[in-house]
Design an enzyme around this catalytic site. Structure first.
Site, short mmCIF file in Angstrom:
data_model
loop_
_atom_site.label_atom_id
_atom_site.label_comp_id
_atom_site.label_asym_id
_atom_site.label_seq_id
_atom_site.Cartn_x
_atom_site.Cartn_y
_atom_site.Cartn_z
CB CYS A 197 -0.99 -0.03 1.16
SG CYS A 197 -0.29 0.16 2.82
NE ARG A 244 -4.65 1.46 1.57
CZ ARG A 244 -4.48 2.19 0.46
NH1 ARG A 244 -5.33 2.05 -0.54
NH2 ARG A 244 -3.49 3.03 0.37
CG ASP A 301 -4.98 4.90 3.04
OD1 ASP A 301 -5.14 4.34 4.14
OD2 ASP A 301 -3.92 5.49 2.73
#
Length: 157
Positions: free
Chosen positions: A11, A17, A121
């Site tokens: 990420c 994440r 996100d």
């Protein structure tokens, strides 16, 4: 017995994440008996930061402990090691392929394994936003383990 899959979750900063995806992939591997080695990293290159406290809490709700996670970047060695590099957004794929164009066949959007394009996100959001992100990530990781072919033998790589 099949060789363990080598997965790299990527990420932006490697604090929300990708640590959730890494933790869940390990959980799925353990639960299903499908051997997997899992790492994560961020394209931003943030080093040695803990996972976001809300990411830790929402994963703990599922019995997955990511409390010991420390952020790291993504290196060429990571991409060479991985059978698949699973990214959260198209821009992550683009950034990696600008640096490592040879990895085009192994850098995939994780969302495609759960009927999504990108995985949003949750950073800076409330707990419900982290839960929504976690649920999308777990669905996609589950889909990956169901849909992705087993890894090739090292002799075939």
């Amino acid at each position: 017995m099949a060789r363990a899959r080598r997965l790299l979750m990527v990420c932006t900063a490697n604090i929300c994440r990708s640590p959730m995806a890494e933790g869940w992939a390990r959980h799925v591997s353990d639960r299903s008996g499908t051997p997997a080695l899992v790492r994560s990293g961020g394209v931003m290159g943030l080093i040695d930061r803990p996972a976001d406290p809300l990411a830790i809490k929402v994963m703990a709700e599922l019995g997955v402990d990511i409390g010991g996670h420390r952020s790291r970047g993504v290196s060429e060695d990571d991409l060479r090691w991985a059978d698949h590099t699973l990214v959260m957004e198209m821009r992550h794929r683009t950034q990696l392929l600008e640096r490592y164009p040879w990895a085009i066949d192994k850098v995939l959007l994780l969302g495609q394994f759960g009927g999504q394009h990108e995985l949003a996100d949750p950073v800076g959001g409330w707990r419900w936003r982290f839960r929504k992100s976690r649920d999308a990530i777990t669905r996609c990781v589950d889909g990956y383990f169901t849909m992705a072919p087993p890894p090739a033998d090292d002799a075939e790589r």
